[in-house]
Design an enzyme around this catalytic site. Structure first.
Site, short mmCIF file in Angstrom:
data_model
loop_
_atom_site.label_atom_id
_atom_site.label_comp_id
_atom_site.label_asym_id
_atom_site.label_seq_id
_atom_site.Cartn_x
_atom_site.Cartn_y
_atom_site.Cartn_z
N SER A 1 0.83 -1.20 0.00
CA SER A 1 0.00 0.00 0.00
C SER A 1 0.87 1.26 0.00
O SER A 1 2.05 1.22 0.40
CB SER A 1 -0.90 0.01 1.24
OG SER A 1 -0.13 0.22 2.41
N CYS B 1 -2.63 -4.68 -8.21
CA CYS B 1 -2.31 -3.26 -8.30
C CYS B 1 -2.47 -2.75 -9.72
O CYS B 1 -2.51 -1.54 -9.96
CB CYS B 1 -0.91 -2.99 -7.78
SG CYS B 1 0.40 -3.67 -8.80
#
Length: 498
Positions: free
Chosen positions: A226, A281
């Site tokens: 993240s 992602c």
């Protein structure tokens, strides 16, 4: 219960911290194993093993290091079914997707097989009177990788494949959610002929991460996760004097122009949005149709495709995606869906009520579709990381270009069009690191390089390809002269080639 151990100095090492993480089967919700969480001392033991091995490994010539990579590649291919089953059992992605995960990592290993060519330096003969200048790329020493749960095969191989091929040794800290596959990769790497200590695996949480970031013998750290954690890793690692590449979150957009092949674009968007339950992602969670007609047509096509989409257990060959990785992550995604409703987006399809007969305790979510999403909404601004597709309508090409350009993330973007001029202009102007033209998931091939912009990446170097070679090496430049005859007078000014 099965214990997942560390892999240090070429062997399995039981944890001593007394702390463990639970490893679940996302299909059933059952705990299937526990993983030891390392102490600072265990991290140090892995680093010291890598440090001892590095000098000898760096002295192995590049061609022989490449042969280890070739053998590792063969072993991965020979054991593909076993590896994919391990991955699916802990992550939840379907077997075919797990094989794709491993294959994309293997492609970087294939690139690393050509490392003798990639390490060639530069040479200038006669740069001055009797003077030659040449450069060489040399390894940094011990490198470390901190990898996420969503690609437990691909991303570790992205990192250690290049790092080890150029002469470094490596300490891998994989996600504690699906840690078995990285250990198995390390075992196969030793079987391929790598000396003990060249690749070590330690499991853990923030204790392990901080120990790697602070360790004086770790010279480079690669991270994927993240954005908030990526920023933390980058800041702490660089403050400790390390090279750091830290890849963060994403909110990738798919721009659909009025002239796009809507049938093909719909198929592409479905796979990119819902494949691997959206836990990528480089997923495509935002679709941006240009013009009302395009938006209305696309919505109907998406609805028709969603009705045929099959969610199933990871071993179901007919399933298109499986469960998400954990109960906590399922709840997080569900909370985002509710937030979208509260913010005023139109919930066209709600995946929260999905249950799979016989697997009611699994972490399954059906596909979710929102329309009438606005740029001010948190659900648009933040990464959801689940099977949630948002439709954000625009009226013009300019408006469509501005959305990904102005977003906090800049990992990937795609445009669907038949117009070459529009595609070329879009690719040139959009402020995003990786662009697809009629390609929904623009992950570059292994001999190019992977990396985003803005809060999607911290640091100056991307993953794999020649960027990876540069990240894991340092350049030494030699200026050489072999004089003959009379001794020259001392020079007290800076030497030039005048």
């Amino acid at each position: 219960m099965r214990d997942i151990t560390h892999f240090i100095d070429g062997q399995s090492v039981a944890g001593t911290s007394g702390r463990y993480g639970e490893v679940f089967n996302p299909n059933t919700g059952e705990v299937q194993a526990r993983v030891a969480l390392a102490t600072v001392g265990e991290v140090d033991a892995a680093v010291q093993s890598a440090l001892r091995a590095q000098i000898g490994w760096a002295q192995v010539n590049p061609q022989r290091r490449a042969r280890v990579m070739f053998d590792f590649k063969r072993l991965i291919e020979d054991n593909m079914n076993e590896l994919a089953e391990i991955l699916s059992s802990e992550h939840g992605k379907v077997i075919a997707d797990s094989k794709g995960d491993i294959q994309r990592g293997l492609e970087v290993v294939e690139f690393a097989c050509g490392i003798p060519h990639a390490l060639k330096g530069e040479y200038t003969e006669g740069a001055g009177p009797g003077i030659d200048v040449y450069s060489m790329r040399q390894p940094l020493g011990v490198a470390a990788g901190i990898t996420p749960f969503n690609f437990p095969g691909m991303i570790p191989m992205w990192m250690f494949g290049v790092a080890i091929a150029v002469g470094n040794t490596f300490v891998l800290k994989p996600s504690e959610k699906d840690p078995t596959l990285p250990v198995r990769l390390a075992e196969l790497f030793m079987e391929a002929g790598a000396p003990k200590g060249v690749l070590n695996v330690v499991h853990g949480d923030k204790v392990s991460v901080d120990a790697l970031l602070d360790h004086p013998d770790v010279k480079a750290v690669s991270f994927v996760g993240s954005s908030d954690i990526a920023h933390y890793v980058y800041s702490r690692g660089t403050a400790a004097g390390k090279r750091v590449q830290a890849m963060g979150g994403a909110k990738n957009h798919g721009i659909v122009m009025p002239d796009a092949d809507l049938a093909q674009a719909t198929k592409d968007i479905m796979g990119a949005a819902y494949g691997s339950a959206g836990e990528r992602c480089m997923a495509l969670p935002v679709v941006v149709p240009v013009g009302k007609k395009t938006a209305d047509d696309l919505r109907e096509r998406l609805l028709a495709e969603i009705e045929t989409l099959k969610v199933g257990v990871s071993t179901d060959a007919a399933a298109q995606y499986g469960p998400v990785v954990s109960a906590a992550h399922k709840q997080k995604i569900s909370d985002y869906i509710q937030l979208g409703v509260d913010e005023g987006a139109e919930l066209v399809v709600d995946g929260r009520g999905f249950q799979l007969q016989g697997y009611e305790n699994g972490y399954f979510l059906g596909p979710t579709l929102f329309d009438q999403v606005k740029p001010t909404m948190r659900t648009y601004q933040e990464e959801i990381f689940g099977p949630v597709l948002q439709v954000l309508r625009t009226e013009s090409f300019e408006e469509a270009v501005a959305l990904p350009t102005n977003h906090q993330y800049g990992n990937g973007v795609a445009i669907f069009t038949r117009n070459g001029r529009a595609a070329r202009e879009f690719a040139s102007r959009v402020q995003v690191g990786m662009v697809g033209i009629n390609v929904p998931i623009p992950v570059p091939v292994a001999y190019h390089t992977f990396g985003g912009w803005k809060r999607s990446a911290f640091g100056d170097a991307n993953q794999h390809g020649m960027e990876g070679v540069r990240f894991y090496t340092k350049v030494k430049t030699v200026t050489a002269r072999w004089p003959e005859g009379a001794v020259e007078d001392s020079a007290f000014v800076i030497p030039t080639m005048k």
